[in-house]
Design an enzyme around this catalytic site. Structure first.
Site, PDB file in Angstrom:
ATOM      1  CE  LYS A  80      -5.165   2.062   2.454  1.00  0.00           C
ATOM      2  NZ  LYS A  80      -4.115   1.320   3.172  1.00  0.00           N
ATOM      3  CG  ASP A 112      -2.004  -1.039   1.192  1.00  0.00           C
ATOM      4  OD1 ASP A 112      -1.806  -2.062   0.515  1.00  0.00           O
ATOM      5  OD2 ASP A 112      -3.043  -0.840   1.842  1.00  0.00           O
ATOM      6  CE  LYS A 172      -6.978  -1.194   2.553  1.00  0.00           C
ATOM      7  NZ  LYS A 172      -5.632  -1.629   2.953  1.00  0.00           N
TER       8      LYS A 172
END
Lengths: 285, 311
Positions: free
Chosen positions: B211, B147, B247
């Site tokens: 995300k 991430d 996400k």
């Protein structure tokens, strides 16, 4: 026309719930019709649903650590402050009690005054109850052994009906003075003094969520209150014997303490929602 | 090919994106949030949401013990009920990846990937050499998902190619060993137009997932932001036939919040995205609420938080 009431449009109050220090409507959007003692329409208070109850339990649990962790002296001060604020709301409460209970203004005034005095009385108990009910116990060994009453947790209250304000105030004060948090289901036919008293609590430095007030049909909420695993005890004073039985059966799941009170002013009411915890300490250290 | 390797073509493409109708998006998100999901649909949604969770602990105070505890919870969220699915992934800081990987492997969670936050998370303020090392470290320790944060400063000053190149390079480091999730940190991007631009920029640069947030900035995964990102992956699919995942992370704490997200996914991106390969929810407290709601649906009465783990 100056000063003539007929020239004004009525500004009528919306009686709402009291959850987490705010006054929301029921999430269900429902209300019910409330009639005065003569059968005339009086107001449309909120008809609380099981989800309002669920929300109230979440905030009551959240408020527990702060309220039970506050000093007993501080809790007493806040209860006393509630009495002060209640004093200033006397005339409004007298009007509501007269309309709902059909009593004279004099009797209603006496009820409000008695409620104020009752709050002061319970306020005084906050830092004295542990001296009364706690003890140092003789043990056969080199130890001290202390027993101290501690608040039981989240308490649901089914408030008893007439005298509605006195019963409502007494139930709340006896539960929260020791550090519990409460969800109170106001008596079905007498919700107005309950909500007005909620407004007193909201302006008394009482932390949001310590007391939450629901109005509506207790019969609808009984099974959900009784089975809720995050409610630790129930003051069932306002329930019918049949509903009480239901509560006792469903309350077994998490061993809820279920109590019914007849007297509004009794130290035992405080102790009923406290647990005795015992601490051992070696002598000579 | 939507763009070539020149900076001009990237800028030109981002310039062709239509602007977002903010009021319209907010209205649509609010309308979808009123959908009522009950009974069997709710039970399905709860289990789906559980399997989509990236169970996250990103605290300065994290310890190996805490990481092992959340790994145990990731594999078996409710120790009393074996029918509860495992979560999608465990998300930790770089130095906890090895601990998390071995903890998961030991308790039958070898199919659950470890996601590591990287590239100087959460601010992204470090030299590229540090960011690259951060990423490599995590991959070598066994991270299956990275991430990364984008350089919001560069993005907001219009230096798109800088942001783009960083993502490309990190993607090269990930290779086929790790999926790349690109954190846009929408709370710092100011407008929904920027969210749309950043989403396309990340997808063009090779993100497997986009995300919303680090969870360290408020607001985080608001419904309008997620809606715009879901539109972006849907439209990107129609351009490229590649499905990019989304996400949301940060601020999704209750079952109701999670179900609202699933409604958005279904209505905006489409039902193909309703699976953990294409939609994840970054959360920690959410899992307990989902478990409590699951107990309520199973038992018929309200559950207590004392029956789920504290974390």
């Amino acid at each position: 026309m100056a000063g003539n009431d007929s020239s004004r449009i009525d500004v009528q109050k919306t009686y709402k719930l009291f959850i987490g220090g705010a006054f929301p409507r029921s999430e269900s959007g429902r209300t019910y019709q409330l009639k005065d003692s003569k059968g005339n329409h009086l107001a449309n208070p909120c008809l609380a649903s099981r989800k309002d109850l669920r929300d109230a339990v979440v905030v009551a649990r959240g408020a527990l650590a702060g309220w039970s962790g506050a000093t007993a002296y501080n809790r007493g001060q806040i209860l006393y402050r509630m009495a002060e604020i209640l004093e200033g709301r006397t005339s409004q409460l007298v009007t509501e009690i007269c309309a709902l209970e059909g009593v004279t203004a004099r009797a209603a005034t006496l009820q409000v005054q008695e409620s104020i005095d009752l709050l002061v009385w319970y306020a005084g108990w906050s830092d004295k109850i542990s001296a009364l009910a706690g003890s140092t116990n003789p043990v056969s060994g080199p130890f001290y052994n202390f027993s101290i009453p501690e608040p039981i947790g989240v308490v649901a209250i089914f408030a008893a009906a007439k005298p509605s304000l006195l019963n409502f105030v007494g139930a709340i004060a006896s539960v929260i003075t020791s550090g519990n948090t409460a969800i109170v289901i106001a008596a079905e036919k007498f919700p107005l003094p309950a909500i007005t008293f909620a407004e007193c609590m909201a302006t008394s430095d009482l932390p949001g969520g310590v007391v939450n007030v629901l109005t509506g049909f207790s019969s609808e909420l009984v099974p959900w209150v009784a089975s809720h695993m995050d409610i630790d005890a129930i003051d069932a004073s306002g329930l019918t014997p049949k509903a009480l039985k239901e509560v006792q059966i469903a309350g077994v799941q998490n061993l809820k303490r279920i109590k019914v009170h007849t007297s509004v002013k009794a130290e035992q009411r405080i102790l009923d929602f406290m647990e005795i915890k015992t601490v051992w300490h070696p002598i000579g250290i | 090919m939507i763009i070539d390797s020149s900076e001009g073509s990237l800028k030109a493409f981002l310039g062709t994106l239509p602007t977002v109708d903010e009021v319209g998006v907010q209205g649509r998100a609010a309308m979808l949030a009123t959908r009522s999901v009950k009974t069997t649909s709710k039970a399905w949604a709860i289990d789906m949401a559980i399997s989509m969770i990236d169970l996250t602990t990103l605290e300065g105070a994290d310890t190996p013990g805490k990481v092992r505890a959340i790994c145990a919870k990731a594999v078996r969220p409710d120790a009393m009920d074996l029918s509860v699915p495992s979560v999608g992934a465990v998300c930790v800081y770089n130095d906890m990846v090895r601990t998390a990987r071995s903890a998961l492997d030991q308790i039958g969670g070898s199919s659950i990937p470890v996601a590591a936050v990287a590239t100087a998370f959460p601010s992204g303020r470090a030299s590229f050499a540090v960011k690259a090392q951060d990423t490599l470290d995590a991959i070598n320790a066994g991270a299956g998902e990275i991430d990364m944060v984008i350089d919001r400063g560069a993005f907001l000053s219009g230096r798109y190619s800088e942001v783009f190149d960083e993502i490309v390079k990190i993607k090269e480091l990930c290779g086929n060993k790790a999926h790349l999730k690109v954190i846009l940190e929408t709370g710092e991007l100011v407008t929904l137009d920027n969210v749309r631009k950043a989403s396309y920029l990340a997808m063009l640069a090779g993100a497997d997932f986009i995300k919303t947030s680090t969870g360290k900035v408020v607001p985080a995964a608001t419904a309008p932001v997620v809606l715009v990102m879901l539109e972006a992956v849907r439209d990107f699919y129609s351009m490229t036939k590649t499905r990019i995942g989304v996400k949301p992370a940060g601020g999704i704490r209750t079952t109701k919040d999670a179900i609202k997200q699933l409604v958005l996914v279904n209505e905006i991106a489409g039902p193909e995205w309703l699976n953990p390969q294409l939609f994840r929810i970054g959360a920690s407290a959410l899992l307990n609420d989902l478990l409590l709601q699951r107990m309520k649906m199973r038992d018929g009465y309200y559950a207590s938080p004392s029956y789920v783990t504290m974390d």
